[in-house]
Every structure is written in structure tokens, then in C-alpha cells.
Scaffold this active site. Structure first.
Site, PDB file in Angstrom:
ATOM      1  N   TRP A  46       0.832  -1.217   0.000  1.00 34.27           N
ATOM      2  CA  TRP A  46       0.000   0.000   0.000  1.00 34.27           C
ATOM      3  C   TRP A  46       0.854   1.249   0.000  1.00 34.27           C
ATOM      4  O   TRP A  46       0.555   2.214  -0.700  1.00 34.27           O
ATOM      5  CB  TRP A  46      -0.972  -0.014   1.168  1.00 34.27           C
ATOM      6  CG  TRP A  46      -1.957  -1.147   1.114  1.00 34.27           C
ATOM      7  CD1 TRP A  46      -2.124  -2.135   2.032  1.00 34.27           C
ATOM      8  CD2 TRP A  46      -2.916  -1.419   0.064  1.00 34.27           C
ATOM      9  NE1 TRP A  46      -3.113  -3.000   1.634  1.00 34.27           N
ATOM     10  CE2 TRP A  46      -3.610  -2.589   0.436  1.00 34.27           C
ATOM     11  CE3 TRP A  46      -3.229  -0.794  -1.143  1.00 34.27           C
ATOM     12  CZ2 TRP A  46      -4.611  -3.138  -0.360  1.00 34.27           C
ATOM     13  CZ3 TRP A  46      -4.222  -1.344  -1.937  1.00 34.27           C
ATOM     14  CH2 TRP A  46      -4.904  -2.499  -1.549  1.00 34.27           C
TER      15      TRP A  46
ATOM     16  N   LYS B 140     -11.722  -1.806   7.047  1.00 30.12           N
ATOM     17  CA  LYS B 140     -10.862  -2.720   7.788  1.00 30.12           C
ATOM     18  C   LYS B 140     -11.318  -2.808   9.249  1.00 30.12           C
ATOM     19  O   LYS B 140     -11.541  -3.875   9.757  1.00 30.12           O
ATOM     20  CB  LYS B 140      -9.395  -2.270   7.715  1.00 30.12           C
ATOM     21  CG  LYS B 140      -8.891  -2.027   6.299  1.00 30.12           C
ATOM     22  CD  LYS B 140      -8.712  -3.309   5.500  1.00 30.12           C
ATOM     23  CE  LYS B 140      -8.658  -3.088   4.009  1.00 30.12           C
ATOM     24  NZ  LYS B 140      -7.461  -2.416   3.509  1.00 30.12           N
TER      25      LYS B 140
ATOM     26  N   ASP C  88      -1.368   6.603   6.459  1.00 30.24           N
ATOM     27  CA  ASP C  88      -2.472   5.711   6.107  1.00 30.24           C
ATOM     28  C   ASP C  88      -2.651   4.766   7.304  1.00 30.24           C
ATOM     29  O   ASP C  88      -1.769   3.964   7.603  1.00 30.24           O
ATOM     30  CB  ASP C  88      -2.088   4.927   4.847  1.00 30.24           C
ATOM     31  CG  ASP C  88      -3.108   3.845   4.466  1.00 30.24           C
ATOM     32  OD1 ASP C  88      -4.087   3.645   5.200  1.00 30.24           O
ATOM     33  OD2 ASP C  88      -2.898   3.202   3.408  1.00 30.24           O
TER      34      ASP C  88
HETATM   35  C1  LIG Z   1      -6.995  -1.978   2.202  1.00 31.40           C
HETATM   36  C2  LIG Z   1      -5.966  -0.933   2.302  1.00 31.40           C
HETATM   37  C3  LIG Z   1      -5.842   0.069   1.318  1.00 31.40           C
HETATM   38  C4  LIG Z   1      -6.709   0.116   0.080  1.00 31.40           C
HETATM   39  O1  LIG Z   1      -7.999   0.443   0.422  1.00 31.40           O
HETATM   40  P1  LIG Z   1      -9.136   0.696  -0.695  1.00 31.40           P
HETATM   41  O2  LIG Z   1     -10.225   1.287   0.133  1.00 31.40           O
HETATM   42  O3  LIG Z   1      -9.464  -0.631  -1.262  1.00 31.40           O
HETATM   43  O4  LIG Z   1      -8.602   1.620  -1.689  1.00 31.40           O
HETATM   44  C5  LIG Z   1      -4.883   1.041   1.508  1.00 31.40           C
HETATM   45  N1  LIG Z   1      -4.078   1.045   2.585  1.00 31.40           N
HETATM   46  C6  LIG Z   1      -4.171   0.091   3.542  1.00 31.40           C
HETATM   47  C7  LIG Z   1      -3.260   0.142   4.718  1.00 31.40           C
HETATM   48  C8  LIG Z   1      -5.117  -0.921   3.429  1.00 31.40           C
HETATM   49  O5  LIG Z   1      -5.198  -1.859   4.373  1.00 31.40           O
END
Ligand SMILES: *Cc1c(COP(=O)(O)O)cnc(C)c1O
Length: 360
Positions: free
Chosen positions: A101, A195, A171
Site C-alpha cells: 500500500w 478494515k 495511512d
Molecule cells: C486496504 C488498504 C488500502 C486500500 O484500500 P481501498 O479502500 O481498497 O482503496 C490502503 N491502505 C491500507 C493500509 C489498506 O489496508
């Protein structure tokens, strides 16, 4: 009712209390005679839902007044572009690449300016967090970027990088609200909620006010400007209304559990059950350096692909689902987010013990 223990990395398990409340309100939300799904986002009833969600989130994370809370769409992935478009005033940003990511965010930023990879753990399949105490931070960096919890690899920053005074952007998709955070240490915190918080379709951004400006890269679409969303209370257009409503319920559930300090304690206790077993097992092994282990995502392997596949299959048949590891790592991964009860992890470990005895 046949509920399973769902170890999915995302979309993931939600608190049963929240699901049942939402079910009870499906046909008639609070005397409105309609579902929240069917309601105008400009209605009084909905304004109250989004206001309360924001207020509860501010309470949980102790968000200072000079930070805005934005409810956005486009997934965490859309932020990979939105961040450079809005924050790259000097067109320079430093990225710490600790997984897929972070790598995707880094590659996206490179489309808009000079993105520097100042540290990486790719040499060892992202199984650790690099030392970030004295990195070559660029003098003119607009921000330093991290992915705080690496969902796929199961690592977590236990100390934040030394950004040498530069704005930190994080993030936090897979560790959002799993423990308290010191919001003031960041310029921007964001995460997709699917998540650890709610249904897919909502992204929450917590951004310091001085970073919200009209001075964005030329050509930045209206919908990708933080200022537009901030000035319009996250309702420039139709927000992901039902998703925000569920997030709001999860915030209230978290407050009822005692807030984020209590969640941290619970999550530590819960993860310890699994990590202690992995450390003692002769068959299963964790794949991450001990000091960087995530409380949320726990990857492990047997060292034998066929045995891994057998385990995943038998576990699913026993009611422990979504334990297959990410395609880039293989093996298994148990995501044990806030809403996974400790009994789920205890029973999983019991099952792993049995499997080990039968397959030794
Ligand atoms: C799942 C995830 C993403 C991507 O998320 P989307 O909503 O599918 O774009 C980005 N960063 C992390 C840390 C993730 O776990």
C-alpha cells in the site's frame, strides 16, 4: 443464526450489536418511517447522524479543534493521488515504503512531483519496519508519508518516524481506532473504514487546517480537493450516507467498550493469545520480526504450501473463515480487528493446536 469467526483483512468483521441495531432500524429509522439508505442527506435526521458521528470520533481520538474531520469516498487508494495533489506545494515528498500500500502511494505520488523513497523493507518481503530515527528527509519535502499498519505483511510502526519537522501523513486504514493516537503528531491521518470501522465506501481523513488550501496542483478535480469537502461539511455532493451511519454506530460501540485505551488493552491481550501460540508451535511460525508485530493482522506459515492450503480449508469447514494469506505472501493471515472477540482467537488457537497434533 449461523455466524462464523471471520478473519478477513477487509471488508471485515463488525460488532454484532451494531449489525443488530442497524437491522432493527432498517424499515423505520427513529420514527422517520424510512431506512437511512432512503433518506435525503440534506434532512435534519441525517444531519444529526453525521454530526454525532463526527463528535463521537473527535471524542474517541481527542481530535484538536484545528483539525477537520472529512468523510470521503474513493477508498484509501484515491488518497494516494489526492494527497500529492493537495499537499505537494514544492512538488517534493518523502515516502517510507513498508508494503504494497505504501508502494502504491509512492508510485502514485511520482506522477505529480518528486517522490523520494527514503526507506524501504522490501529487501526482506516487508517483514520489518526500518529504523526511521535519522532518515535523509528532503529539505523541501512537503510531507513524509507512512503506512502505519501494513495489512498484508502484519507490521506496525511502534514509534513514528523522525520527520525532522516535516508534516507526517499516515495511512491508518488497518489500525484505525485500535488504540489511542496523538493526532497532533500528524498533518493528515486517513483510512478506508472497511478494515476496522465500517462498511466499504467511506474514507475518513483527519487533516490539520493549515493544510487545507486552494493552492492545489493545476487540474486537481473539484472532488479531489480537501477544501471543497471541508467547506461543505463532507456534503459537497451526496456522501456515502449509509456507511457513515454505520461508522457512527461503531464509534458509539467503541465508547461503550471504554474508548481507545480500553480497546488497546483488549487488542494486546487478544493478539498475545495468537502470538504466544505461534512462538511455541513447532508447525506454525509468524513471519514478522517480533518488535514490529501488528495487533491487527497476523500472518503465519507452516513452511509447506500444501499444508497451508489444507489448514485454510479445514479451518473454514470448522467455522474460521478468510484465513488465506494475501496472494503476495502466501500462507495464512488472521486479521483480528476490534470487533473480533477474544473467544474467536482462543478457539482458533485451539483448532491450530489440534491441526498441529494431527499433522506433525
Ligand atoms: C486496504 C488498504 C488500502 C486500500 O484500500 P481501498 O479502500 O481498497 O482503496 C490502503 N491502505 C491500507 C493500509 C489498506 O489496508
Amino acid at each position: 443464526m449461523a455466524r462464523v469467526y471471520n478473519f478477513s483483512a477487509g471488508p471485515a468483521v463488525l460488532p454484532e450489536e451494531v449489525l443488530m441495531e442497524a437491522a432493527a432500524e432498517m424499515m423505520d429509522y427513529n420514527g422517520t418511517g424510512m431506512s437511512v439508505m432512503e433518506m435525503s442527506h440534506r434532512s435534519k435526521a441525517y444531519q444529526q447522524i453525521i454530526d454525532e458521528a463526527e463528535a463521537d470520533l473527535r471524542d474517541l481520538l481527542n481530535i484538536p479543534d484545528n483539525y477537520k474531520v472529512l468523510f470521503l469516498q474513493g477508498g484509501a487508494s484515491q488518497q494516494f493521488a489526492m494527497i500529492p495533489m493537495n499537499l505537494m506545494k514544492n512538488k517534493v515528498a518523502d515516502y517510507i515504503v513498508t508494503g504494497q500500500w505504501a508502494k502504491k502511494a509512492y508510485q502514485e505520488a511520482a506522477k505529480y512531483g518528486k517522490a523520494n523513497k527514503i526507506a524501504s523493507s522490501e529487501d526482506k518481503t516487508f517483514s520489518y519496519i526500518p529504523d526511521c530515527s535519522d532518515l535523509p528527509i528532503s529539505d523541501d519535502a512537503d510531507y513524509v508519508y507512512i503506512c502505519e499498519n501494513n495489512t498484508i505483511y502484519g507490521t506496525k510502526f511502534k514509534t513514528l518516524p523522525n520527520t525532522k519537522g516535516k508534516t507526517l501523513v499516515a495511512d491508518v486504514s488497518s489500525c484505525f481506532l485500535s488504540e489511542p493516537m496523538d493526532v497532533e503528531k500528524y498533518g493528515l491521518i486517513y483510512g478506508g473504514v472497511q478494515k476496522n470501522i465500517g462498511p466499504a465506501g467511506v474514507v475518513i481523513a483527519i487533516i490539520r487546517e493549515d493544510l487545507i488550501t486552494e493552492d492545489v496542483l493545476p487540474g486537481t478535480p473539484t472532488m479531489l480537493q480537501y477544501k471543497i469537502h471541508a467547506d461543505n461539511g463532507s456534503m459537497y455532493n451526496t456522501p456515502p450516507a449509509y456507511g457513515i451511519y454505520i461508522c457512527g454506530k461503531v464509534f458509539k460501540w467503541l465508547k461503550k467498550q471504554g474508548g481507545l485505551a480500553a480497546m488497546k488493552e483488549y487488542n494486546e491481550k487478544k493478539a498475545k493469545v495468537l502470538y504466544d501460540f505461534l512462538d511455541s508451535s513447532k508447525l506454525f511460525k509468524g513471519t514478522v520480526v517480533k518488535e514490529d508485530r501488528s495487533l491487527m493482522n497476523v500472518p503465519f506459515v507452516t513452511g509447506d504450501e500444501e499444508l497451508d492450503a489444507k489448514f485454510v480449508k479445514e479451518a473454514a469447514a470448522a467455522g474460521f473463515v478468510n484465513l488465506k494469506g494475501h496472494r503476495s505472501v502466501g500462507g495464512m493471515r488472521a486479521s483480528i480487528y476490534n470487533a473480533m472477540p477474544i473467544e474467536g482467537v482462543e478457539k482458533l488457537v485451539e483448532f491450530m493446536r489440534q491441526f498441529e497434533a494431527q499433522n506433525a
